[in-house]
Design a protein around this motif. Sequence first.
Motif, mmCIF file in Angstrom:
data_model
loop_
_atom_site.group_PDB
_atom_site.id
_atom_site.type_symbol
_atom_site.label_atom_id
_atom_site.label_comp_id
_atom_site.label_asym_id
_atom_site.label_seq_id
_atom_site.Cartn_x
_atom_site.Cartn_y
_atom_site.Cartn_z
ATOM 1 N N SER A 1 -21.327 86.480 -20.179
ATOM 2 C CA SER A 1 -21.168 87.933 -20.055
ATOM 3 C C SER A 1 -21.082 88.341 -18.596
ATOM 4 C CB SER A 1 -22.320 88.669 -20.746
ATOM 5 O OG SER A 1 -23.551 88.376 -20.113
ATOM 6 N N VAL B 1 -18.677 76.264 -27.064
ATOM 7 C CA VAL B 1 -19.467 75.421 -27.949
ATOM 8 C C VAL B 1 -19.177 73.974 -27.560
ATOM 9 C CG1 VAL B 1 -19.910 74.705 -30.328
ATOM 10 C CG2 VAL B 1 -19.393 77.109 -29.825
ATOM 11 N N LYS C 1 -24.330 76.124 -27.654
ATOM 12 C CA LYS C 1 -23.495 77.323 -27.760
ATOM 13 C C LYS C 1 -23.883 78.243 -26.614
ATOM 14 C CE LYS C 1 -22.192 81.170 -30.691
ATOM 15 N NZ LYS C 1 -22.386 81.849 -31.976
ATOM 16 N N ALA C 2 -22.905 78.581 -25.776
ATOM 17 C CA ALA C 2 -23.153 79.433 -24.616
ATOM 18 C C ALA C 2 -22.341 80.715 -24.738
ATOM 19 C CB ALA C 2 -22.769 78.703 -23.334
ATOM 20 N N ILE C 3 -23.014 81.841 -24.554
ATOM 21 C CA ILE C 3 -22.353 83.145 -24.504
ATOM 22 C C ILE C 3 -22.290 83.546 -23.041
ATOM 23 C CG2 ILE C 3 -22.442 85.556 -25.228
ATOM 24 C CD1 ILE C 3 -22.133 83.609 -27.564
ATOM 25 N N LYS D 1 -19.536 90.753 -23.223
ATOM 26 C CA LYS D 1 -19.217 89.370 -23.540
ATOM 27 C C LYS D 1 -17.810 89.065 -23.050
ATOM 28 C CE LYS D 1 -18.719 86.205 -27.444
ATOM 29 N NZ LYS D 1 -18.825 86.072 -28.903
ATOM 30 N N ASP E 1 -25.990 82.597 -21.458
ATOM 31 C CA ASP E 1 -27.101 82.551 -22.400
ATOM 32 C C ASP E 1 -26.833 81.352 -23.308
ATOM 33 O OD1 ASP E 1 -29.325 83.123 -23.930
ATOM 34 O OD2 ASP E 1 -28.411 84.810 -24.981
ATOM 35 N N ASP E 2 -27.407 80.215 -22.947
ATOM 36 C CA ASP E 2 -27.188 78.956 -23.665
ATOM 37 C C ASP E 2 -28.238 78.782 -24.756
ATOM 38 O OD1 ASP E 2 -25.118 78.144 -22.061
ATOM 39 O OD2 ASP E 2 -26.125 76.417 -21.215
ATOM 40 N N GLU F 1 -17.173 82.470 -24.815
ATOM 41 C CA GLU F 1 -18.116 81.670 -25.584
ATOM 42 C C GLU F 1 -17.665 80.221 -25.517
ATOM 43 O OE1 GLU F 1 -18.930 81.348 -30.286
ATOM 44 O OE2 GLU F 1 -19.262 83.332 -29.418
#
Length: 95
Positions: free
Chosen positions: A79, A89, A75-77, A84, A61-62, A87
Amino acid sequence: FNDGEKSQRIWTITKQAPDRYSGRAADVVGTAQGTVKGNVLNWQYVLQVPYKGSTINVNFDDWMYLMNDKVLLNKAIMSKWGFKVGEVVITFEKL
């Protein structure tokens, strides 16, 4: 990356509507989907990530923020199974 790792991903991006994009890359499963609002792009996709000599699929999820005409903050999360797992950045600077 800070640890010396290097990575390259070449995207083919298609505009679907004034605020919607889709994209493909070699290590992306299926098609990425993105929505733009102002200076922000939210980009979602499944990435094949190297793991113990193989790969696993991880959801990304960018959130990309265009800070000015030369700087993009990403910023990318990450999962897996709804949890999660990481992360990232990254700052991109246009030369």
